[in-house]
Scaffold this motif. Structure first.
Motif, PDB file in Angstrom:
ATOM      1  N   ASP A  35       0.869  -1.183   0.000  1.00  0.00           N
ATOM      2  CA  ASP A  35       0.000   0.000   0.000  1.00  0.00           C
ATOM      3  C   ASP A  35       0.905   1.231   0.000  1.00  0.00           C
ATOM      4  O   ASP A  35       2.138   1.098  -0.084  1.00  0.00           O
ATOM      5  N   LEU A  36       0.281   2.407   0.102  1.00  0.00           N
ATOM      6  CA  LEU A  36       1.082   3.631  -0.027  1.00  0.00           C
ATOM      7  C   LEU A  36       2.148   3.728   1.068  1.00  0.00           C
ATOM      8  O   LEU A  36       3.309   4.047   0.802  1.00  0.00           O
ATOM      9  N   THR A  37       1.781   3.400   2.297  1.00  0.00           N
ATOM     10  CA  THR A  37       2.731   3.537   3.401  1.00  0.00           C
ATOM     11  C   THR A  37       3.890   2.555   3.259  1.00  0.00           C
ATOM     12  O   THR A  37       5.063   2.930   3.414  1.00  0.00           O
ATOM     13  N   SER A  38       3.580   1.302   2.958  1.00  0.00           N
ATOM     14  CA  SER A  38       4.661   0.313   2.880  1.00  0.00           C
ATOM     15  C   SER A  38       5.555   0.584   1.662  1.00  0.00           C
ATOM     16  O   SER A  38       6.760   0.338   1.702  1.00  0.00           O
ATOM     17  N   ALA A  39       4.975   1.112   0.582  1.00  0.00           N
ATOM     18  CA  ALA A  39       5.792   1.431  -0.597  1.00  0.00           C
ATOM     19  C   ALA A  39       6.763   2.552  -0.257  1.00  0.00           C
ATOM     20  O   ALA A  39       7.954   2.513  -0.609  1.00  0.00           O
ATOM     21  N   GLN A  40       6.246   3.546   0.467  1.00  0.00           N
ATOM     22  CA  GLN A  40       7.098   4.671   0.875  1.00  0.00           C
ATOM     23  C   GLN A  40       8.257   4.165   1.750  1.00  0.00           C
ATOM     24  O   GLN A  40       9.420   4.547   1.560  1.00  0.00           O
ATOM     25  N   GLU A  41       7.897   3.267   2.656  1.00  0.00           N
ATOM     26  CA  GLU A  41       8.877   2.691   3.572  1.00  0.00           C
ATOM     27  C   GLU A  41       9.951   1.905   2.802  1.00  0.00           C
ATOM     28  O   GLU A  41      11.154   2.067   3.032  1.00  0.00           O
ATOM     29  N   LEU A  42       9.501   1.085   1.854  1.00  0.00           N
ATOM     30  CA  LEU A  42      10.430   0.269   1.061  1.00  0.00           C
ATOM     31  C   LEU A  42      11.382   1.171   0.262  1.00  0.00           C
ATOM     32  O   LEU A  42      12.587   0.913   0.172  1.00  0.00           O
ATOM     33  N   ILE A  43      10.825   2.237  -0.283  1.00  0.00           N
ATOM     34  CA  ILE A  43      11.650   3.158  -1.074  1.00  0.00           C
ATOM     35  C   ILE A  43      12.698   3.828  -0.171  1.00  0.00           C
ATOM     36  O   ILE A  43      13.880   3.899  -0.499  1.00  0.00           O
ATOM     37  N   THR A  44      12.266   4.267   0.996  1.00  0.00           N
ATOM     38  CA  THR A  44      13.189   4.941   1.910  1.00  0.00           C
ATOM     39  C   THR A  44      14.301   3.988   2.339  1.00  0.00           C
ATOM     40  O   THR A  44      15.483   4.344   2.338  1.00  0.00           O
ATOM     41  N   GLN A  45      13.919   2.768   2.677  1.00  0.00           N
ATOM     42  CA  GLN A  45      14.918   1.779   3.118  1.00  0.00           C
ATOM     43  C   GLN A  45      15.907   1.468   1.995  1.00  0.00           C
ATOM     44  O   GLN A  45      17.110   1.412   2.213  1.00  0.00           O
ATOM     45  N   THR A  46      15.385   1.258   0.806  1.00  0.00           N
ATOM     46  CA  THR A  46      16.231   0.894  -0.333  1.00  0.00           C
ATOM     47  C   THR A  46      17.221   2.013  -0.650  1.00  0.00           C
ATOM     48  O   THR A  46      18.384   1.779  -0.940  1.00  0.00           O
ATOM     49  N   ARG A  47      16.740   3.263  -0.540  1.00  0.00           N
ATOM     50  CA  ARG A  47      17.581   4.424  -0.851  1.00  0.00           C
ATOM     51  C   ARG A  47      18.753   4.587   0.118  1.00  0.00           C
ATOM     52  O   ARG A  47      19.714   5.275  -0.169  1.00  0.00           O
ATOM     53  N   LYS A  48      18.640   3.955   1.285  1.00  0.00           N
ATOM     54  CA  LYS A  48      19.751   4.056   2.244  1.00  0.00           C
ATOM     55  C   LYS A  48      20.980   3.387   1.661  1.00  0.00           C
ATOM     56  O   LYS A  48      22.109   3.712   2.025  1.00  0.00           O
ATOM     57  N   TYR A  49      20.781   2.409   0.800  1.00  0.00           N
ATOM     58  CA  TYR A  49      21.920   1.621   0.301  1.00  0.00           C
ATOM     59  C   TYR A  49      22.126   1.749  -1.209  1.00  0.00           C
ATOM     60  O   TYR A  49      23.254   1.673  -1.691  1.00  0.00           O
ATOM     61  N   PHE A  50      21.020   1.897  -1.941  1.00  0.00           N
ATOM     62  CA  PHE A  50      21.128   1.957  -3.407  1.00  0.00           C
ATOM     63  C   PHE A  50      20.634   3.319  -3.905  1.00  0.00           C
ATOM     64  O   PHE A  50      19.612   3.816  -3.425  1.00  0.00           O
ATOM     65  N   LYS A  51      21.351   3.884  -4.869  1.00  0.00           N
ATOM     66  CA  LYS A  51      20.878   5.145  -5.468  1.00  0.00           C
ATOM     67  C   LYS A  51      19.774   4.802  -6.464  1.00  0.00           C
ATOM     68  O   LYS A  51      19.734   3.691  -6.995  1.00  0.00           O
ATOM     69  N   GLU A  52      18.905   5.777  -6.745  1.00  0.00           N
ATOM     70  CA  GLU A  52      17.781   5.527  -7.663  1.00  0.00           C
ATOM     71  C   GLU A  52      18.303   5.007  -9.025  1.00  0.00           C
ATOM     72  O   GLU A  52      17.695   4.125  -9.630  1.00  0.00           O
ATOM     73  N   GLU A  53      19.467   5.513  -9.480  1.00  0.00           N
ATOM     74  CA  GLU A  53      19.993   5.065 -10.796  1.00  0.00           C
ATOM     75  C   GLU A  53      20.399   3.593 -10.762  1.00  0.00           C
ATOM     76  O   GLU A  53      20.580   2.980 -11.810  1.00  0.00           O
ATOM     77  N   GLN A  54      20.618   3.058  -9.565  1.00  0.00           N
ATOM     78  CA  GLN A  54      21.020   1.645  -9.485  1.00  0.00           C
ATOM     79  C   GLN A  54      19.802   0.708  -9.475  1.00  0.00           C
ATOM     80  O   GLN A  54      19.959  -0.497  -9.578  1.00  0.00           O
ATOM     81  N   ILE A  55      18.609   1.284  -9.305  1.00  0.00           N
ATOM     82  CA  ILE A  55      17.414   0.440  -9.081  1.00  0.00           C
ATOM     83  C   ILE A  55      16.580   0.290 -10.355  1.00  0.00           C
ATOM     84  O   ILE A  55      16.273   1.275 -11.031  1.00  0.00           O
ATOM     85  N   TYR A  56      16.207  -0.934 -10.650  1.00  0.00           N
ATOM     86  CA  TYR A  56      15.396  -1.249 -11.825  1.00  0.00           C
ATOM     87  C   TYR A  56      14.149  -1.976 -11.343  1.00  0.00           C
ATOM     88  O   TYR A  56      14.201  -3.151 -11.008  1.00  0.00           O
ATOM     89  N   ARG A  57      13.030  -1.239 -11.252  1.00  0.00           N
ATOM     90  CA  ARG A  57      11.775  -1.872 -10.808  1.00  0.00           C
ATOM     91  C   ARG A  57      11.072  -2.406 -12.047  1.00  0.00           C
ATOM     92  O   ARG A  57      10.661  -1.639 -12.914  1.00  0.00           O
ATOM     93  N   ILE A  58      10.933  -3.725 -12.069  1.00  0.00           N
ATOM     94  CA  ILE A  58      10.434  -4.371 -13.287  1.00  0.00           C
ATOM     95  C   ILE A  58       8.915  -4.341 -13.355  1.00  0.00           C
ATOM     96  O   ILE A  58       8.235  -4.720 -12.404  1.00  0.00           O
ATOM     97  N   ASP A  59       8.407  -3.863 -14.481  1.00  0.00           N
ATOM     98  CA  ASP A  59       7.007  -4.087 -14.810  1.00  0.00           C
ATOM     99  C   ASP A  59       7.071  -4.658 -16.216  1.00  0.00           C
ATOM    100  O   ASP A  59       7.287  -3.919 -17.177  1.00  0.00           O
ATOM    101  N   HIS A  60       6.922  -5.974 -16.329  1.00  0.00           N
ATOM    102  CA  HIS A  60       7.225  -6.572 -17.635  1.00  0.00           C
ATOM    103  C   HIS A  60       6.250  -6.120 -18.725  1.00  0.00           C
ATOM    104  O   HIS A  60       6.533  -6.252 -19.900  1.00  0.00           O
TER     105      HIS A  60
END
Ligand code: BG6
Length: 446
Positions: free
Chosen positions: A146-171
């Motif tokens: 949901d919106l809150t958990s997505a925000q949380e996942l993005i924040t956590q991921t950004r602690k270690y990976f820059k946005e340019e390193q991330i590839y969110r797949i929507d086939h």
């Protein structure tokens, strides 16, 4: 740099899963066969149990079992919840790189539920596996629940990976027909000039499936049709349909325009959710998931509106479901008419075949004056031979670092923003959930 000249190690978390068998492993084999894959290319499969590469490949197509992967799939056993194991993985990857004889970029591909991906990302980051800019993170949907958990996942991921390193797949974005939509509507003046509310009456994006949940019980029970298909695939197809057309040749501007289109989308304001959203469950689903109380939807249809003045008053309907009459994925554009026989429809079909169909009215040749509806069809298979699978493009784009047809964090948040009122309303009550017999036509449920 092309994919061929980019030494690459692809690390697959979830290698024994259904998606890996059905889509990823065959796609790897296919890009190698097409000579599009990196010349120096190794795949590392992560598994908790002691599984051999041959065992992993056994469930896949014969071609996969005998081909490239039979020599280049390296299995690495580890406990994904144990930080110490990530240090072992780090050493293993260094060793593999030495054997390859060249520094190689690392692609971590996570095909695991969103609840599990967050701790894996943290562990990768904490042992320093995210640091190099030549390290990429490929994530499978759903991105949060949901919106809150997505925000949380993005924040956590950004602690270690820059946005340019991330590839969110929507086939779906990697499907040829989705990409063609950009050219078709922007590159043909007939459609470019009429692609707005003055000419278009309604837009429907449909993904009807005849298959049921095919044993994906835990996943589907936690997910449902809205999160599984609408949040990603259907909203992205809607965005490609509604966005401003990029200038010819400026394909890299597509993500910016997709995001702008998503920002304009919303549920009709000031109305109860049930006016614009229908949900249903196929009969037998509760038995399939072994939960007699399950209220998870296997069908959903919703009508959105865009605040973009170009689309004022045009209903945008998104429809998807399992165990329906047929497999059919399409974008249906219905044009306005002044008289019945003027009604034109443009249908961009992804499934069962990739095809563009335009419905027109003509006079039937003969002595009588008889007017009938007929179709102009462009079948892609007939014209261009076999169409590549979306996952081949996903892999090649990630290898060369092309983000155009991946989903950005901003897009992810926008899609959850659009759907959050539905999730909130559904969490309060489930009276509106209907039941349908398997094999029902989606139009009967809307
Ligand atoms: C996946 C969903 O993302 O897309 C599945 O998780 C669905 O539930 C699948 O079946 C449909 O993809 P395609 O390419 O077969 O239309």
């Amino acid at each position: 740099m092309t994919a061929k000249t980019k030494p690459t190690i692809l690390i697959v978390v979830g290698i024994t899963g259904d998606l890996s068998h059905r889509k990823l492993l065959p796609a790897i084999e296919q890009i190698v066969k097409a000579q599009a894959a990196p010349e120096k290319f190794e795949v590392v499969g992560i598994s908790r149990r002691d599984v051999t590469a041959a065992e992993v490949l056994k469930g896949s197509m014969a071609e996969v079992q005998k081909g490239f992967l039979s020599k280049h799939l390296n299995m690495f056993q580890m406990d994904l919840s144990n930080p110490a194991d990530y240090n072992r993985l780090k050493d293993y990857l260094k060793e593999l790189e030495v054997q390859m004889g060249a520094p190689a970029q690392r692609l971590f591909y996570l095909s695991v539920p969103p609840q599990i991906s967050e701790p894996i990302i943290r562990c990768l980051g904490e042992v320093g596996l995210a640091e190099s800019s030549d390290t990429k993170l490929l994530l499978e949907k759903p991105f949060g629940t949901d919106l809150t958990s997505a925000q949380e996942l993005i924040t956590q991921t950004r602690k270690y990976f820059k946005e340019e390193q991330i590839y969110r797949i929507d086939h779906y974005l990697a499907k040829d027909m989705a990409q063609n939509l950009v050219v078709f509507r922007g590159g043909n003046s007939l459609f470019k000039r009429t692609w707005n509310k003055d000419f278009i009456e309604r837009i429907q994006v449909v993904a009807s499936e005849a298959i049921d949940i095919e044993g994906r019980t835990t996943f589907y029970e936690q997910t449902g049709a809205l999160r599984d298909v609408v949040q990603s695939h259907l909203l992205q197809l809607a965005a490609l349909t509604l966005m401003q057309s990029p200038e010819v040749g400026q394909v890299s501007e597509v993500p910016k325009h997709r995001l702008a289109a998503l920002k304009q989308l919303q549920l009709p304001a000031g109305q109860p959710i049930t006016n614009s959203v229908k949900r249903a469950q196929y009969k037998g689903y509760q038995r399939d998931v072994n939960n007699p109380d399950s209220r998870t939807e296997t069908f959903v249809s919703l009508t959105l509106e865009s605040q973009d003045p170009a689309w004022a008053g045009v209903p945008i309907q998104l429809i998807t479901g399992k165990s329906l009459k047929e497999k059919l994925t399409e974008i249906r554009i219905t044009y306005k008419k002044e008289q019945q026989f003027e009604a034109n429809e443009l249908v961009i079909k992804f499934q069962p075949h990739e095809e563009i169909e335009l419905c027109l009215w003509i006079k039937v040749p003969g002595y009588e004056w008889r007017v009938e509806r007929h179709f102009l069809q462009l079948e892609f298979n007939e014209q261009f031979g076999e169409i590549r699978e979306a996952y081949e493009q996903v892999l090649l784009d990630a290898i060369v670092g092309n983000h155009t047809f991946f989903t950005s964090s901003e897009e992810v948040l926008e899609t959850w923003r659009i759907l959050q009122p539905i999730l909130s309303a559904w969490s309060m009550q489930d009276q509106d959930l209907q039941l349908y017999p398997p094999g029902t036509d989606y139009q009967e449920l809307m």
